[in-house]
Enzyme design. Structure first.
Site, PDB file in Angstrom:
ATOM      1  N   ASP A   1      22.392  18.950 131.084  1.00  0.00           N
ATOM      2  CA  ASP A   1      22.552  18.380 132.424  1.00  0.00           C
ATOM      3  C   ASP A   1      23.991  18.278 132.942  1.00  0.00           C
ATOM      4  O   ASP A   1      24.356  18.858 133.974  1.00  0.00           O
ATOM      5  CB  ASP A   1      21.856  17.008 132.521  1.00  0.00           C
ATOM      6  CG  ASP A   1      22.147  16.083 131.326  1.00  0.00           C
ATOM      7  OD1 ASP A   1      22.939  16.471 130.460  1.00  0.00           O
ATOM      8  OD2 ASP A   1      21.582  14.972 131.291  1.00  0.00           O
TER       9      ASP A   1
ATOM     10  N   GLU B   1      10.331   8.845 129.811  1.00  0.00           N
ATOM     11  CA  GLU B   1      11.339   9.774 129.307  1.00  0.00           C
ATOM     12  C   GLU B   1      10.879  11.229 129.398  1.00  0.00           C
ATOM     13  O   GLU B   1      11.653  12.107 129.749  1.00  0.00           O
ATOM     14  CB  GLU B   1      11.676   9.420 127.852  1.00  0.00           C
ATOM     15  CG  GLU B   1      12.826  10.200 127.248  1.00  0.00           C
ATOM     16  CD  GLU B   1      14.195   9.806 127.829  1.00  0.00           C
ATOM     17  OE1 GLU B   1      14.265   8.929 128.697  1.00  0.00           O
ATOM     18  OE2 GLU B   1      15.193  10.397 127.384  1.00  0.00           O
TER      19      GLU B   1
ATOM     20  N   GLU C   1      19.246   7.728 136.660  1.00  0.00           N
ATOM     21  CA  GLU C   1      19.255   8.991 137.407  1.00  0.00           C
ATOM     22  C   GLU C   1      18.513   8.955 138.740  1.00  0.00           C
ATOM     23  O   GLU C   1      18.978   9.548 139.726  1.00  0.00           O
ATOM     24  CB  GLU C   1      18.720  10.138 136.531  1.00  0.00           C
ATOM     25  CG  GLU C   1      19.690  10.608 135.451  1.00  0.00           C
ATOM     26  CD  GLU C   1      19.809   9.672 134.249  1.00  0.00           C
ATOM     27  OE1 GLU C   1      18.985   8.737 134.148  1.00  0.00           O
ATOM     28  OE2 GLU C   1      20.709   9.855 133.409  1.00  0.00           O
TER      29      GLU C   1
ATOM     30  N   GLU D   1      29.720  11.294 124.140  1.00  0.00           N
ATOM     31  CA  GLU D   1      29.398   9.929 124.572  1.00  0.00           C
ATOM     32  C   GLU D   1      30.658   9.088 124.732  1.00  0.00           C
ATOM     33  O   GLU D   1      30.796   8.326 125.687  1.00  0.00           O
ATOM     34  CB  GLU D   1      28.450   9.255 123.561  1.00  0.00           C
ATOM     35  CG  GLU D   1      27.063   9.873 123.490  1.00  0.00           C
ATOM     36  CD  GLU D   1      26.199   9.561 124.709  1.00  0.00           C
ATOM     37  OE1 GLU D   1      26.627   8.776 125.560  1.00  0.00           O
ATOM     38  OE2 GLU D   1      25.091  10.119 124.794  1.00  0.00           O
TER      39      GLU D   1
HETATM   40  C1  DMJ Z   1      24.314   8.519 130.851  1.00  0.00           C
HETATM   41  O1  DMJ Z   1      24.991   8.175 129.703  1.00  0.00           O
HETATM   42  C2  DMJ Z   1      24.954   9.691 131.513  1.00  0.00           C
HETATM   43  O2  DMJ Z   1      24.479   9.759 132.810  1.00  0.00           O
HETATM   44  C3  DMJ Z   1      24.681  10.984 130.793  1.00  0.00           C
HETATM   45  O3  DMJ Z   1      25.169  12.106 131.470  1.00  0.00           O
HETATM   46  C4  DMJ Z   1      23.213  11.189 130.521  1.00  0.00           C
HETATM   47  N1  DMJ Z   1      22.434  10.069 130.876  1.00  0.00           N
HETATM   48  C5  DMJ Z   1      22.860   8.772 130.514  1.00  0.00           C
HETATM   49  C6  DMJ Z   1      22.006   7.740 131.174  1.00  0.00           C
HETATM   50  O4  DMJ Z   1      20.695   8.105 131.308  1.00  0.00           O
END
Ligand code: DMJ
Length: 572
Positions: free
Chosen positions: A275, A368, A389, A135
């Protein structure tokens, strides 16, 4: 003189032509006006979120819009059980850092300069706070590196005064604090690190695939900018180890142990925990120009299509057997169509995007988690935390196709956000999509991503004349030729045994159990790949149909669109 016999027919045709030209230019100016109006609406959304943050929360991390207060949430990100929270930490201006590149995109140079000066004078990472490496990397390091690249681009003229690489100094300091996390027997980094004291005693050795496989863009860029190879090298070593842990089906799990290099959770999909690992393989190829990243992405993409895809939906599967495990749609998966656009699989991208949008329309926002097999919401994950997204994929699809339908989608997203989530003190997350009850949290990615992608959908002038790749947190990094250079031998994945074995394997179609017949193009080029896109051009766009290979879902030859993207254009 009599007019020619076909005079009236010609007149009719001419007026028809004039009428249609008139209608066309009318609809063009109509859509230009609409885009302008929508752009302004998004700008207002951004500033409503930003101004409230600056008034009620700055320099803390994030805004609590319902109570007009703040949360120092950097240490809480990814910390589901809220363990080991710091006692003496008062924030790192997270939302301001995340807003930097959006300010540039919206043309607010004055505020950008003001923010950079404040950060350079006040921000310190010498704080006793245990943070999540992934993060902090995507939000803070990515935010700083991207803003530094923008600030030091002379064509942007962002500074009235001199810019003295202050953001790079901060980024480097943070990067150094990341390095102890990689000191493990496997090279896979710990998920958690204390910014002041390094890895804590008895720290958990559990991490996620995205946690160790999505560091290469930010840390690679930091190495290129500082000339210190340690960041790129640590991120690559972790990626190499992760790559060696793939199953015989070329699948990965979701969680693993950094000390033993063993998988913990064997089930995975394209959503949470995985992802951005896929995303960074392709984006690293584009940013650093390395063919090997493309090969890794390509082989993983085929495995994803083969084992996770069910029509336009994606479920999860066991990496060892390929058997479906969970049939769920998750909000995070909605980034996938955007990634498919980048790799040129636009037909498939469009069909999945439509399904995600359908769910958005049904609930007003994207829940979600939705249980595909039971056709119902997940009982506890009914929330929508202002995620970007769907807007992100909509932006990519519009870039590739210029289909005005995506503008309509964007408008609908903007309207829902304003209708359901806007409050006096900012934008609030939705706690339950069935009641639209709100939660007191404005996530920093709302400013870094959601508003940015919506703005770029309606006004992409920021991107004219330059190529950018957006990190998983929406921070733009320019694609620079000078970064497309050879890496040291040991870093080149083709030298890794696992990659050599893979190169020898047959390429198969992305379509489950279906192989596209190999074909020879007029130019004599032989294509076996399901989704080949020529890498000859640095911007990864096509020039001719021959650049485009065959479509993953139908095995039909694809064409190059006027916008320079490959797709299955039915009408061409
Ligand atoms: C963001 O912090 C980034 O896109 C991360 O890869 C996953 N998704 C969150 C937002 O939904």
């Amino acid at each position: 003189m009599f007019p020619p016999r076909n005079y009236s027919a010609s007149c009719f045709l001419l007026s028809l032509l004039l009428l249609s030209t008139f209608t066309l230019s009318l609809s063009q100016s109509h859509s230009a006006a609409k885009k302008k109006r929508m752009r302004e609406k998004v700008r207002q959304m951004f500033y409503h979120a930003y101004d409230n943050y600056m008034t009620h929360a700055f320099p803390h991390d994030e805004l609590k819009p319902l109570t007009k207060s703040f949360t120092d949430s950097l240490s809480e990100l990814g910390n589901l059980k809220l363990e080991h929270l710091p006692r003496d930490y008062s924030g790192s201006a997270l939302t301001l850092i995340e807003s930097l590149s959006s300010l540039v995109i919206m043309g607010n140079n004055t505020e950008f300069e003001r923010a950079v000066l404040w950060l350079s004078e006040n921000l310190t990472f010498d704080v006793d706070a245990r943070i999540n490496l992934f993060e902090c990397n995507i939000r803070v390091l990515g935010g700083l590196v991207s803003a530094h690249l923008l600030a030091s681009d002379p064509s942007k003229k962002l500074f009235q005064g001199a810019y003295n690489n202050q953001l790079l100094v901060l980024a480097e300091d943070l990067g150094k604090r990341f390095l102890p996390a990689f000191n493990t027997p496997t090279g896979l980094p710990y998920a958690w690190i204390n910014l002041k004291y390094g890895v804590m005693e008895n720290e958990t050795t559990e991490t996620s695939t995205s946690g160790c496989g999505s560091l290469i863009l930010e840390m690679g860029a930091l190495s290129k900018l500082t000339g210190d190879p340690r960041y790129e090298s640590a991120a690559l070593r972790a990626l190499r180890k992760l790559w060696s842990m793939q199953s015989s089906l070329k699948l990965f799990g979701t969680t693993l142990d950094v000390a033993t290099g063993q998988w913990i959770e064997y089930s995975s999909g394209i959503g949470a925990g995985v992802d951005s690992f896929y995303e960074y393989l392709l984006k690293a190829h584009i940013l650093f120009g390395k063919e090997d990243f493309w090969r890794m992405f390509h082989s993983s993409y085929i495995a994803v299509q083969k084992y996770f895809r069910h029509g336009p939906w994606y479920h999860e599967a066991d990496m060892r057997t390929g058997r479906a495990t969970y049939w769920q749609l998750t909000s995070l998966q909605a980034f996938w169509p955007g990634l498919q656009v980048l790799m040129g699989d636009i037909f498939a991208a469009n069909s999945s995007h439509r399904e995600f949008f359908h769910v958005w329309k049904r609930f007003g926002v994207l829940p979600e988690r939705y249980l595909l097999d039971h056709q119902m919401l997940h009982p506890t994950e009914k929330y929508y935390p202002l995620r970007p997204e769907l807007a992100e994929s909509t932006f990519y699809l519009y870039q590739a196709t210029k289909d005005p339908w995506y503008i309509e989608v964007g408008e609908s997203i903007v309207n829902s956000l304003n209708l359901y989530t806007k409050v006096e003190g900012g934008f609030a997350s939705v706690k339950d999509v069935t009641t639209m009850q709100l939660e007191d949290h404005q996530h920093s990615f709302f400013l870094a991503e959601t508003c940015k992608y919506l703005y770029l959908l309606f006004d992409d002038s920021f991107m004219l004349g330059s190529n950018y790749i957006f990190t998983t947190e929406g921070h733009p990094l320019p694609v620079l030729n000078t970064w497309h250079e050879e890496l040291p031998e040991a870093y080149i994945p083709t030298n890794w045994t696992i990659m050599k074995r893979q190169a020898a394997a047959n390429r198969v179609s992305a379509m489950s159990l279906q192989e596209c017949p190999a074909m020879t193009l007029n130019s004599g080029q032989h294509i076996e790949s399901c989704c080949h896109i020529s890498d000859a051009r640095s911007d990864h766009r096509c020039l001719t149909d021959e650049d485009c290979g065959v479509d993953a879902t139908t095995c039909r030859r694809r064409s190059c669109s006027m916008a320079g993207y490959c797709g299955l254009w039915i009408f061409i």
